[in-house]
Design a protein around this motif. Structure first.
Motif, PDB file in Angstrom:
ATOM      1  N   CYS A 151       0.851  -1.181   0.000  1.00  0.00           N
ATOM      2  CA  CYS A 151       0.000   0.000   0.000  1.00  0.00           C
ATOM      3  C   CYS A 151       0.888   1.233   0.000  1.00  0.00           C
ATOM      4  O   CYS A 151       2.025   1.198   0.493  1.00  0.00           O
TER       5      CYS A 151
ATOM      6  N   CYS B 228      -1.763   3.228   7.247  1.00  0.00           N
ATOM      7  CA  CYS B 228      -2.794   3.586   8.221  1.00  0.00           C
ATOM      8  C   CYS B 228      -2.555   2.888   9.554  1.00  0.00           C
ATOM      9  O   CYS B 228      -2.263   1.690   9.611  1.00  0.00           O
TER      10      CYS B 228
ATOM     11  N   CYS C  51      -4.329  -0.360  10.405  1.00  0.00           N
ATOM     12  CA  CYS C  51      -4.256  -1.397   9.381  1.00  0.00           C
ATOM     13  C   CYS C  51      -2.907  -2.089   9.336  1.00  0.00           C
ATOM     14  O   CYS C  51      -2.830  -3.279   9.034  1.00  0.00           O
TER      15      CYS C  51
ATOM     16  N   GLU D  73      -3.371  -1.680  -1.182  1.00  0.00           N
ATOM     17  CA  GLU D  73      -4.016  -0.819  -2.159  1.00  0.00           C
ATOM     18  C   GLU D  73      -3.935  -1.512  -3.510  1.00  0.00           C
ATOM     19  O   GLU D  73      -2.859  -1.621  -4.094  1.00  0.00           O
TER      20      GLU D  73
ATOM     21  N   THR E  43     -10.526   0.865  -2.286  1.00  0.00           N
ATOM     22  CA  THR E  43      -9.294   1.599  -2.539  1.00  0.00           C
ATOM     23  C   THR E  43      -9.124   2.708  -1.514  1.00  0.00           C
ATOM     24  O   THR E  43     -10.101   3.151  -0.899  1.00  0.00           O
ATOM     25  N   ASN E  44      -7.885   3.156  -1.335  1.00  0.00           N
ATOM     26  CA  ASN E  44      -7.675   4.325  -0.481  1.00  0.00           C
ATOM     27  C   ASN E  44      -7.853   5.622  -1.254  1.00  0.00           C
ATOM     28  O   ASN E  44      -7.768   6.707  -0.682  1.00  0.00           O
TER      29      ASN E  44
ATOM     30  N   SER F  43      -6.024   6.984  -3.587  1.00  0.00           N
ATOM     31  CA  SER F  43      -4.837   7.724  -4.019  1.00  0.00           C
ATOM     32  C   SER F  43      -4.566   7.620  -5.512  1.00  0.00           C
ATOM     33  O   SER F  43      -3.915   8.488  -6.092  1.00  0.00           O
TER      34      SER F  43
ATOM     35  N   SER G 147     -11.736   4.428   1.221  1.00  0.00           N
ATOM     36  CA  SER G 147     -11.470   4.587   2.645  1.00  0.00           C
ATOM     37  C   SER G 147     -11.147   6.049   2.940  1.00  0.00           C
ATOM     38  O   SER G 147     -10.234   6.623   2.341  1.00  0.00           O
TER      39      SER G 147
ATOM     40  N   THR H 134      -2.690   8.155   8.225  1.00  0.00           N
ATOM     41  CA  THR H 134      -2.098   7.359   7.144  1.00  0.00           C
ATOM     42  C   THR H 134      -0.569   7.353   7.188  1.00  0.00           C
ATOM     43  O   THR H 134       0.065   6.610   6.443  1.00  0.00           O
TER      44      THR H 134
ATOM     45  N   GLY I  11       0.146   9.682   3.733  1.00  0.00           N
ATOM     46  CA  GLY I  11      -0.807   9.960   2.662  1.00  0.00           C
ATOM     47  C   GLY I  11      -1.065  11.438   2.423  1.00  0.00           C
ATOM     48  O   GLY I  11      -0.866  12.276   3.312  1.00  0.00           O
TER      49      GLY I  11
ATOM     50  N   VAL J 144      -6.792  12.019  -2.660  1.00  0.00           N
ATOM     51  CA  VAL J 144      -8.055  11.298  -2.443  1.00  0.00           C
ATOM     52  C   VAL J 144      -9.229  12.147  -2.919  1.00  0.00           C
ATOM     53  O   VAL J 144     -10.131  11.654  -3.619  1.00  0.00           O
TER      54      VAL J 144
ATOM     55  N   SER K 132      -4.106  -5.354   6.398  1.00  0.00           N
ATOM     56  CA  SER K 132      -3.526  -5.262   5.059  1.00  0.00           C
ATOM     57  C   SER K 132      -3.097  -6.621   4.533  1.00  0.00           C
ATOM     58  O   SER K 132      -2.985  -6.823   3.318  1.00  0.00           O
TER      59      SER K 132
END
Length: 337
Positions: free
Chosen positions: A33, A37, A40, A80, A107-108, A110, A130, A143, A146, A151, A333
């Motif tokens: 990913c 997170c 996760c 991801e 999906t996140n 991104s 997410s 994250t 992130g 997003v 994950s």
């Protein structure tokens, strides 16, 4: 399984020993990913070597056999999923499988500004994104690495591509994002999105979750101070229970693996990126499909391994006793989000 339970489902479909038909598979295509997170995965993750991850061709074989067993909903997950090289090769082929009515992806967000249009063209019906916060600083904290702007632009690309019923998934964490739930619902309504609030699950060696846990009831009561919530009988084929806000097309969902677990109607299994079939998210028992895939080229061998795995699907799980001492030590994950 009783003869009566078996006869209540079409012949040749996948049914567990309690008579529940399995019609929904969550297939992880990578454990990697581009976020980290906090709920996760660990900050410093060790990812699987490439030879321990199913090839895209093996993912397609697994999905094809499941669809042949009557599975009509397939969710692509990760990690991801869109960071997997050539992921679209697989998704395009899954979109043409006869009998697969509902190809969806979590999906996140991104990568959606690049992939929204190709995903739509490939036959993906819906997307889950997410999103646990609307705040730039808080998003970075949750994250770890992130960028929330990516997003937001991804969600705009999804709308432009023509996707409907795109859903936000928000993990509820006391002291982290519980002051934003009303704003998240407003964002969903303003952007014609659905949103589901998810009770945090004790997966992976992360402790102290009993301090951050929030129940669906508590959040629903809080939202009811700001919105009129009308119970709905609608279902997306998964575990969410939905409410409607009059005058809006948005659905407000709650996924409650602690307070109201959904085991009695469980219709799904998970397959990890390394080919482990987990009949239950809250248990450690799994069937090794990778071993079958690489030892036997026949679809019959793979089909039988999947059918046999229904024997280890339990009646249910209990997350409540695991909050600070998780029995399932694999991270989310690793299982597939």
């Amino acid at each position: 399984m009783s003869a009566a339970a078996a006869s209540s489902h079409p012949a040749g479909t996948l049914v567990d020993k309690y008579g529940r038909r399995i019609s929904y598979v969550r297939l992880s295509i990578t454990d990697r990913c581009d976020f980290r997170c906090t709920y996760c995965m660990a900050e410093e993750m060790t990812f699987l070597p490439r030879d321990e991850v199913m090839s895209l061709e093996e993912c397609l074989r697994v999905a094809t056999v499941f669809v042949g067993l009557g599975v009509n909903k397939l969710r692509i997950t990760g990690g991801e999923p869109l960071v997997r090289k050539d992921a679209m090769w697989l998704i395009e082929r899954l979109g043409t499988l006869p009998g697969l009515d509902n190809l969806v992806l979590t999906t996140n967000g991104s990568q959606l500004d690049r992939f929204a249009t190709p995903l739509r063209a490939a036959g993906v019906k819906r997307l889950n994104v997410s999103l646990d916060t609307l705040r730039t600083d808080r998003f970075k904290a949750i994250t770890r690495i992130g960028d929330i702007k990516k997003v937001f632009s991804g969600i705009e690309a999804v709308r432009a591509a023509g996707f409907k019923r795109t859903k936000l998934n928000t993990v509820m964490m006391r002291g982290t994002n519980d002051d934003e739930f009303v704003d998240l619902v407003r964002y969903a309504v303003d952007n014609e999105l659905d949103i589901s609030f998810i009770e945090e699950m004790p997966l992976g060696e992360i402790h102290g979750r009993s301090n951050t846990y929030i129940s669906s009831e508590e959040t629903r009561d809080k939202l009811a101070e700001y919105f009129e919530l009308i119970p709905s009988t609608e279902s997306s084929g998964g575990p969410a229970r939905y409410w409607r806000i009059p005058g809006s097309e948005s659905r407000i969902g709650f996924i409650s693996p602690h307070s109201h677990n959904f085991c009695d109607t469980c219709n799904r299994v998970r397959v990890t990126a390394k080919g482990e079939l987990y009949p239950c998210l809250g248990q450690n028992d799994a069937a090794n499909l990778m071993q079958v895939l690489r030892a036997d080229n026949s679809e019959e061998g793979l089909r039988q391994a999947i059918v046999d795995s229904m024997g280890i699907k339990p009646l249910g799980h209990d997350f409540t006793q695991q909050m600070d001492s998780p029995q399932v030590v694999r991270f989310m994950s690793m299982t597939g989000g």
